[in-house]
Every structure is written in structure tokens, then in C-alpha cells.
Design a protein around this motif. Structure first.
Motif, PDB file in Angstrom:
ATOM      1  N   THR A   1       0.835  -1.163  -0.061  1.00  0.00           N
ATOM      2  CA  THR A   1       0.008  -0.333   0.244  1.00  0.00           C
ATOM      3  C   THR A   1       0.868   1.210   0.186  1.00  0.00           C
ATOM      4  O   THR A   1       0.451   2.141  -0.294  1.00  0.00           O
ATOM      5  N   GLN A   2       1.652   1.011   0.997  1.00  0.00           N
ATOM      6  CA  GLN A   2       2.522   2.393   0.738  1.00  0.00           C
ATOM      7  C   GLN A   2       4.035   3.084  -0.279  1.00  0.00           C
ATOM      8  O   GLN A   2       3.789   4.018  -0.555  1.00  0.00           O
TER       9      GLN A   2
ATOM     10  N   LEU B   1       3.220   5.918  -2.870  1.00  0.00           N
ATOM     11  CA  LEU B   1       4.386   6.790  -3.236  1.00  0.00           C
ATOM     12  C   LEU B   1       4.591   7.034  -4.345  1.00  0.00           C
ATOM     13  O   LEU B   1       5.184   8.407  -4.815  1.00  0.00           O
ATOM     14  N   ARG B   2       4.419   5.605  -4.848  1.00  0.00           N
ATOM     15  CA  ARG B   2       4.295   6.643  -6.680  1.00  0.00           C
ATOM     16  C   ARG B   2       3.108   7.223  -7.824  1.00  0.00           C
ATOM     17  O   ARG B   2       3.673   8.086  -8.279  1.00  0.00           O
ATOM     18  N   GLY B   3       2.210   7.318  -6.298  1.00  0.00           N
ATOM     19  CA  GLY B   3       0.810   8.096  -6.054  1.00  0.00           C
ATOM     20  C   GLY B   3       1.258   9.916  -5.844  1.00  0.00           C
ATOM     21  O   GLY B   3       0.904  10.476  -6.678  1.00  0.00           O
TER      22      GLY B   3
ATOM     23  N   ASP C   1      11.042  12.081 -10.267  1.00  0.00           N
ATOM     24  CA  ASP C   1      11.508  11.490 -10.864  1.00  0.00           C
ATOM     25  C   ASP C   1      11.027  10.038 -11.096  1.00  0.00           C
ATOM     26  O   ASP C   1      11.058   9.323 -11.531  1.00  0.00           O
ATOM     27  N   GLY C   2      10.562  10.126  -9.498  1.00  0.00           N
ATOM     28  CA  GLY C   2      10.405   8.630  -9.279  1.00  0.00           C
ATOM     29  C   GLY C   2       9.756   8.552  -7.718  1.00  0.00           C
ATOM     30  O   GLY C   2      10.147  10.006  -6.859  1.00  0.00           O
ATOM     31  N   PRO C   3       9.411   7.508  -7.374  1.00  0.00           N
ATOM     32  CA  PRO C   3       8.850   7.583  -6.273  1.00  0.00           C
ATOM     33  C   PRO C   3      10.010   7.796  -4.661  1.00  0.00           C
ATOM     34  O   PRO C   3      11.335   7.333  -5.115  1.00  0.00           O
TER      35      PRO C   3
ATOM     36  N   ASP D   1      -9.157  12.031  -3.217  1.00  0.00           N
ATOM     37  CA  ASP D   1      -7.618  11.456  -3.439  1.00  0.00           C
ATOM     38  C   ASP D   1      -7.006  10.494  -2.326  1.00  0.00           C
ATOM     39  O   ASP D   1      -6.485  11.218  -1.277  1.00  0.00           O
ATOM     40  N   PRO D   2      -6.806   9.310  -2.539  1.00  0.00           N
ATOM     41  CA  PRO D   2      -5.459   8.620  -1.043  1.00  0.00           C
ATOM     42  C   PRO D   2      -4.455   9.696  -0.989  1.00  0.00           C
ATOM     43  O   PRO D   2      -3.701   9.271  -0.363  1.00  0.00           O
TER      44      PRO D   2
END
Length: 620
Positions: A379-380, A384-386, A394-396, A532-533
């Protein structure tokens, strides 16, 4: 482009070159990469033979990768292999090498202390070095486990938990006496002899000799009932119930195991959970789960051995360690832990009987705990991606630092930093900042944030200039809008760290939870959908930073409220401060006292009396 011919050699050739300088001594070796970062720390009975095993192919993928990255090695010889084992685990904890099994959460555990520095001993929770005079019982797995046990012990034995000064200043019993949690020794409602008997009973109970105490209390209750002393009989009944409640809450109370740690490992998908149950005085004093960093191809034996070495590096081992898995160097570990404890420590892996049932219970807990953690990690990772998508990163991010301030009209101002990442909140990395700026206007939030971030980046540049230790954030979240973002951007520019994404989180116009606006330098503010989560995730991080800042501020304020001018007098510690306040009644009276009166205070020498007198009169 870098010319490959200029790169230092790595891998098998480096290891083979070191073999020529080694003999068969026991010791510890370190493998380092081209940037001199420690990749791995290991021990050996025979350094030459152990290092030789790395000079030939045929290893697991993890070890093969480590060998390919090795550019140099370091060696430390020891007198014995036991010394090598202890040094190895100590270095692993200090250096946190990439390829070692690493215990990441290694806090101390609380104890119950029956403090003996007073004629009416106090019972309380204790954490840290055992310097205070008294009897210590523990460890307990958590503060909650201690508090529950203390609560029931107060009901059962009516021992005081108030501090010395509070005890000495009482003129009538406090609320705890009224609700039958204390026997009122502060105002003479119990004799010193009877109170000492209660202390002895409490110590017997905490040492596992509870059956006899309950039998004695039951006999006293029956006698009181027959004598028609019904109030006393009811009080004794309540004490018996309290003792039973302690035993019931502990769940597992093994008959055949008086003192042991039950340690069980569950490995799954390259992750590990180690569950530890603390058994003391035939009672279960709680359990804790740990999630050591492991590789995909480590063996259970390697994980358990590394865990034991690191876990007991700063803790006293019990008489028995009951394990779920055998370890490779059981004799060596037994010798090392026995030497550390100053008595025999036994390591066993039971196959049947009560001890095997204890391990089975611990294994079930480890399996369930790891399943929950893996679900939370998934879930985490999604959050982080969201977050990366919402904030155009640039990335999570692996390390998010969130900052907040707390003060009341500028007084007791503190800054707070919390850290979040793939494993959720990392409380070991939280930091507090006492605001020092004398030139700040009370309540100047911009100035406070500037001071906090200036100190933070100055420390990072000093401790991790090459940004290779994992201390640098991938994202900064600041509590505030455009003004705060500009102030922080200025600090970052000054320190040359403008490449770190930074976002200000501000409440909307009506300061409603859910209408937050996000500010970035040089860009228009934006908002996320209320459902939004990722918005909830950001709110949780900001609320956690606020909670930590408020807690730190309250602690500082409470400390300042209890402060007196005596705190700054050289040579006056807590004990002498109490003596002076008890003698004169207030710090103001101490400051006005003449030299002869100061010398008359018990525990205050003539030299210290002069120091105190000079301190107050020179200042005046």
C-alpha cells in the motif's frame, strides 16, 4: 566519459591479491567498493582460509554481486574467534554494510524499578542504564506492557509511584489513596514495617513466586471475613483480583521456563520478521517484532545468528535463548554471550515439549506480523508512486522529510522534522530543533523555518557530503504557503541543494481539512481531489509532523515551568537542589540566604555553599 582503464580493479583479482598478506589468525574482514564504502563485514576463525573462499567462483547471486563490487579489503586480527564475533556484530551495527543482515530497530526496553533510595520505596518504569539503587525487573517488550503491569501491581500491593519531592511535600493523601492504588505512606497511614512487607511481596511476585502470595492473601481475606471485617476482606479480594489480572493479561505463563527469550524467524519473499517473547520469572513480559534487512538468498541460520549478535550487543542476555532455527556457530555464540553476561547462557532449538510450543506460538506471530507488514508495504509503495505522479517527481521518494514549528507567542519555540518512506514513518530518524535565534521576532515562523533548514542542510553537508549514506531527502514537505516556500528555497540556494524537490502544504481559504493547496517555487498552486488517497497520505504526514512538534514544544515548556535559578549553579544537581528547596522553601529564599545558613543545609559543603552564595551575589 570515464576511461574504464583508469578504474581501480575489482572482484576476484583484488581478493586474491590480499591473500598473500594474510595468515591463519582469527579476526574480522571488511570488503569495500571503489568509493571506500563498506560492502560487507565478516568474521573468521582463520582469515586466510575464509578470504580464500571468496577468491573462487561458485557463490550465491548476492555474494557474487558483492565480490564484483569489491575494490579493497581491510583486516583486524583478534586473539580469539569469540572476540572476532563480537567485533563483527559491533561493526555491522556501526557501518550498516550493504550485504550484511542488519537489525534496523534496536531500542532499549523498559524495566520495572523498585527504587530503594528511600525508607518508603517507589515503584516505577525505568529505561536506560541501571544506575539508581533498587531492584530491577525486566525487560518488558513495551512501555504499554510495563504500564499495564504497574497499574495492577499498584492495586495489588498499594506501593507509591510519586517522586521524592512530591512524597515529602504531601500533607494529606492524594487521589491514588482514595481509589485504593496507594497505602498513603506519605502521611503515615501505613507503618514503615508494613510497607516494607508489601514491597517484599511485590518483589516476590515479580520474581515469579506469586502462588504463595495469593494463598497468603486468600487466608487473610478469609480471616477478615470471619471477623466480620468486611471492608478489609473486600480490599484483599481486590488485591487478589489484581494479581490474577496481571497473569491473565500475560497469556502465556510457562511452568518449565523461568528466564528465556523465545526467538522465532519467518522468511518470505526476501523479507524477514523476527519475533521475540520475553519470559521472566515464569511470566510472559510481552513480545516485539523486528524486521532485519536481509537479502533474497540468505539462510535462516545466517539471519538468526546476525540477529543474536546485534540484539545482545547492548543488552544482557537471559539464561536461555530458545530459537526456531539452528545457527552455524552455536558454540561460539554461547561462549560470547556467556562471557558478556558473566554467567552461563544456553542456546537451544527445541523439537518437542513446552519449549517447542513456545517457539510455535512465536513463529505464528512472526508469520502473521510479516504478512501484515508486506500488505502495508505494498500500500505504501502505491502511495509513494501516486505522490511522485501528483508532485511531478522523477520517481517514488525513498526519504520524505516533513517540517513543522511549534510555539506560544514565540516562547519555547521548537522545530520538528519527521521522516517517511517505503516502510512508513521512520521514528528513529525524527529530529527536534530548539530554536536559538535571539534576533527572531516572537512568532516569526519564516525565521524559525529558516533556522531549522539552515541547521539541517549544514549538518547534511558535513555528515554526508557525497550523498551516498542515505541521509539526504528525496522530497521536502513544508507546512506553509508561498512565503514559506520562498524562504526555504532561499536557504536551499545558499547551500547549493536546489535539486531536492520541495513543496509547501497550506490549508485552503477556509482552513478546511481536504482543501489543502500545494505550492512549488515558480509555479501556480494546485490542489488534489478531496477523495484522493495521495491527499490523505500527505495529510497524515503533515499531521504527524504537527503532533511531533506539539509534543516536543510541550515537553520543553513543562521543563521550563519546573526550572529554577538553581539549575544553573555549578555543582548543584537534583539531590542538592531538593535539599536546598526543602530547607529554604523556594529558590528565591536560597538566593537571599547568607553563607552561614547555606552551610547549615545537609549535603552542602562549605565550598559549595560559597559557590552558591557567590553565584547569586555576583549576578546581583
Amino acid at each position: 566519459m570515464t576511461d574504464q582503464s583508469d578504474m581501480p580493479p575489482t572482484g576476484y583479482a583484488v581478493i586474491q591479491a590480499h591473500l598473500r598478506t594474510l595468515d591463519g589468525s582469527p579476526g574480522v574482514y571488511r570488503m569495500l567498493d571503489a568509493q571506500a564504502r563498506v560492502l560487507y563485514v565478516g568474521k573468521a576463525r582463520n582469515l586466510k582460509a575464509r578470504v580464500s573462499s571468496y577468491s573462487r567462483p561458485g557463490h550465491s547471486p548476492r555474494i557474487e554481486r558483492m565480490i564484483r563490487e569489491t575494490a579493497s579489503m581491510m583486516f583486524l586480527t583478534t586473539r580469539t574467534e569469540t572476540e572476532a564475533l563480537l567485533l563483527e556484530q559491533n561493526l555491522i551495527k556501526q557501518l550498516k554494510p550493504k550485504y550484511n543482515v542488519l537489525l534496523r530497530d534496536d531500542k532499549s526496553f523498559p524495566n520495572i524499578l523498585v527504587a530503594k533510595g528511600h525508607s518508603f520505596p517507589q515503584i516505577k518504569k525505568h529505561r536506560g542504564a541501571k544506575k539508581e539503587k533498587g531492584a530491577y525487573f525486566g525487560p518488558f517488550a513495551s512501555a504499554g506492557a510495563v504500564n499495564r503491569t504497574l497499574n495492577q501491581l499498584q492495586k495489588a500491593f498499594l506501593l507509591r509511584n510519586c517522586s521524592g519531592p512530591m512524597f515529602d511535600s504531601r500533607t494529606r493523601p492524594c487521589l491514588l489513596y482514595q481509589i485504593k492504588r496507594c497505602s498513603g505512606p506519605c502521611v503515615g497511614l501505613i507503618s514503615e514495617q508494613d510497607y516494607a512487607a508489601s514491597v517484599k511481596d511485590a518483589e516476590r511476585f515479580l520474581s515469579g513466586r506469586s502462588t504463595r502470595i495469593q494463598e497468603e492473601l486468600a487466608a487473610q481475606m478469609m480471616a477478615a471475613s470471619e471477623a466480620m471485617e468486611f471492608e478489609r476482606a473486600a480490599a484483599l479480594r481486590d488485591r487478589i483480583r489484581a494479581l490474577t489480572a496481571v497473569q491473565t493479561s500475560q497469556g502465556i505463563n510457562p511452568r518449565g521456563v523461568s528466564e528465556a527469550d523465545v526467538i522465532a524467524l519467518h522468511l518470505e519473499s526476501g523479507q524477514a520478521c523476527v519475533q521475540v517473547f520475553f519470559i521472566r520469572a515464569n511470566q510472559n513480559w510481552g513480545n516485539r517484532d523486528f524486521y532485519p534487512r536481509v537479502g533474497a538468498d540468505v539462510s535462516p541460520a545466517e539471519v538468526v545468528e546476525a540477529f543474536l549478535g546485534q540484539f545482545y550487543d547492548n543488552k544482557e542476555p537471559p539464561r536461555q535463548l530458545i530459537l526456531s532455527d539452528d545457527i552455524e556457530n552455536a558454540d561460539l555464540m554461547t561462549e560470547a554471550l556467556s562471557e558478556k553476561a558473566g554467567r552461563k547462557v544456553e542456546i537451544i532449538v527445541p523439537q518437542r515439549g513446552e519449549k517447542a510450543e513456545l517457539v510455535s506460538g512465536a513463529l505464528r506471530n512472526a508469520r502473521e506480523s510479516l504478512a501484515r507488514r508486506m500488505a502495508e508495504s505494498a500500500t505504501q509503495a502505491k502511495l509513494l508512486r501516486g505522490l511522485a505522479e501528483a508532485l511531478d517527481l522523477d520517481g517514488p521518494p525513498s526519504r520524505i522529510e516533513v517540517y513543522d514549528n511549534s510555539h506560544i507567542q514565540g516562547a519555547n519555540a521548537v522545530g520538528a522534522m519527521i521522516v517517511a518512506g517505503p516502510d512508513g514513518f521512520d521514528k528513529n530518524q525524527y529530529r527536534k530543533f530548539n530554536i536559538r535565534g535571539d534576533d527572531l521576532t516572537p512568532g516569526d515562523d519564516f525565521g524559525m523555518m529558516k533556522e531549522v533548514l539552515t541547521r539541517r542542510f549544514a549538518r547534511l553537508l558535513k555528515e554526508d557530503p557525497d550523498r551516498d549514506k542515505g541521509l539526504w531527502p528525496d522530497l521536502l514537505l513544508i507546512d506553509g504557503g508561498a512565503g514559506q516556500v520562498s524562504a526555504v528555497a532561499e536557504i536551499m540556494q545558499t547551500h547549493g541543494v536546489e535539486d531536492i524537490p520541495m513543496v509547501g502544504v497550506a490549508k485552503g481559504v477556509d482552513r478546511d481539512h481536504g482543501k489543502e493547496e500545494f505550492h512549488r517555487k515558480g509555479q501556480r498552486p494546485f490542489a488534489l481531489q478531496r477523495n484522493d488517497p495521495v491527499l490523505y497520505f500527505i495529510q497524515r504526514m503533515r499531521d504527524e509532523a504537527h503532533r511531533f512538534a506539539i509534543g516536543t514544544h510541550r515537553a520543553k515548556r513543562a521543563k521550563s515551568v519546573g526550572a529554577t535559578p538553581l539549575d544553573d549553579v555549578p555543582g548543584v544537581g537534583a539531590t542538592r537542589k531538593r535539599a536546598l528547596l526543602a530547607h529554604f522553601g523556594s529558590a528565591k529564599a536560597v538566593s537571599r540566604a547568607n553563607l552561614a545558613d547555606l552551610k547549615a543545609v545537609e549535603g552542602i559543603s562549605a565550598t559549595l555553599a560559597e559557590t552558591i552564595y557567590d553565584y547569586f551575589h555576583e549576578k546581583g
